[in-house]
Every structure is written in structure tokens, then in C-alpha cells.
Write a protein that holds these residues in place. Sequence first.
Motif: not given
Length: 269
Positions: A76-77, A79, A150-151, A187, A190-191
Motif C-alpha cells: 500500500a505504501s 509508489t 482496493a478493499e 491499493g 494490498a487488498a
Amino acid sequence: MDELIRELYGTPREDPRARHRVWRKVAARRRRGRLTWLAIPATVALTAILLTVLPAGDPPPAPGRSILLTAAASAASATSSGSGGSGGSGGAYWHVRKQRDGGPETELWVNAQGRAWTFERGRVSRVTGRSPFSVGGRGMTYEQIQALPAEAGALRDHVAAMLPGGSRALLADALSGLLWTKPSAPGVRAAAYRALADLPEVHYLGAATDPRGRGGQAFAYALPSGVRRTLIIDPASSQVLSSADSGQGGRSELILTAGWTDQGPPNLP
């Protein structure tokens, strides 16, 4: 209250301080409605009884789940990414370099317009007539991958709906593919890690080293064929290092690079 203590626990030693401490603990528990009365022999020591009725805390989270959540936070972090990294859209091309079954390295480049090229056997070729990406055998466009939720729960449901018959047996593999085989947004990656952390069919195997000596953490899940697929991930970078199938003839892949880059394929035709 004293009669209740004697009935359940027997008569304690005639120690006013101990008696007062027991009465105070029982009264406090009774006021909060949290004391579970148990039929315990009167000969059990009062200290043991008090320990028995104390509510147990929640067990600590499983190590494997914590590792996957750490990888999710790393994803998630992110970039941008460089050589060997896997992060966000920090370049013009999504680039994967891998080695399959100990053979020569192959590479894939995909740009933001969805055009794709491969490098195999010393030659760069344009991918035509099919999508370079798929989930459960169903082709996906670059735009569809970028639009994935992204959830974790929404992503799990979305991917499950794409699988043949909603096959849960393929769900772990489909989600893991979003970690490195597709140009997923940070995202979404990460999800995917968070969704995998909640799947009971994903098993943590412990620390492991891939064939190139890179250290990571191993997880496994079963495919519908009965083959067990094992992934080694680096939770600090969120990169998948390798994928290997059990059994004779099972495929194995080393992921050497998976991320965004400004360097496109050489000698474009």
C-alpha cells in the motif's frame, strides 16, 4: 456473600486479609456480571479458583496472517519501483522478468495503453490476438485490472465472481496472481494480501529461501488438481520471489523483477 463463598469454595483460612481480598474480587466480578460460577471441589486452593474464573484474553494473531498484513502495508505504501521491486505506477511500462523451470529468463512489458511485448529465446515479440492477463482463464484488459477494487472484501468477491462457477478452490491462486503477474495498483495489491490473510486454505509454512538464495516467507494453497502451490514472499518489499508446484513435473517460477519501469523492450519491431 460470605455464605456464597463458603458454599462454592469451602471455608478459607482464617486470614482476615486473604478473606477480604477474595470477597472484594468476587464482589467486583459479580457487579460487572462477568463471573462464571463453576462447580469446583472445595479442596481447590482459593488462588487457583480466582485464576480459573478470570476471563481469557484473545489469542495472539497467527504469525502467517501478521506477515501477510505486513506485506499488505508494504504494498500500500509503494509508489514506485525499480529493479526487482514491485510497486505503483512509477514508470511507462509494467515489467516482469522471470525464470521458469530453471530455463532461460523471459520478460513481459505492458504499457498504459495495454500494448504488450515479450522477450523469449533472444527475441522481442508483440503480443497480439489475446490479452496478456487472465483470471481463471478469462482474459482481462489493462483497464479492467486498473479498475479492480482496493478493499479486501470487495476484491475477493469481485475475483470470485470471475472464476468458473465461483470456484473457491481457485480463489487463492487468482488473488495471488494480482501480486505480481498483473499491473495491479498498490491499493489492489494490498487488498489482495489482506484477502489472502483471511482465507483458511492459505497455509503459512515458515521462513524459506528461494533457489537464488533470497530469503522470504513461504505460504501454500491447493489447486483444484490437488497440486500444492507454494509462494515465497518478501513482506518488507511485498514482492513475490518464487512460485513452485508440488509433484514431479510441477512448474516453478522465479520472479526476478515485477514492477514499473521507464525502460521499454529493446529493439522494438
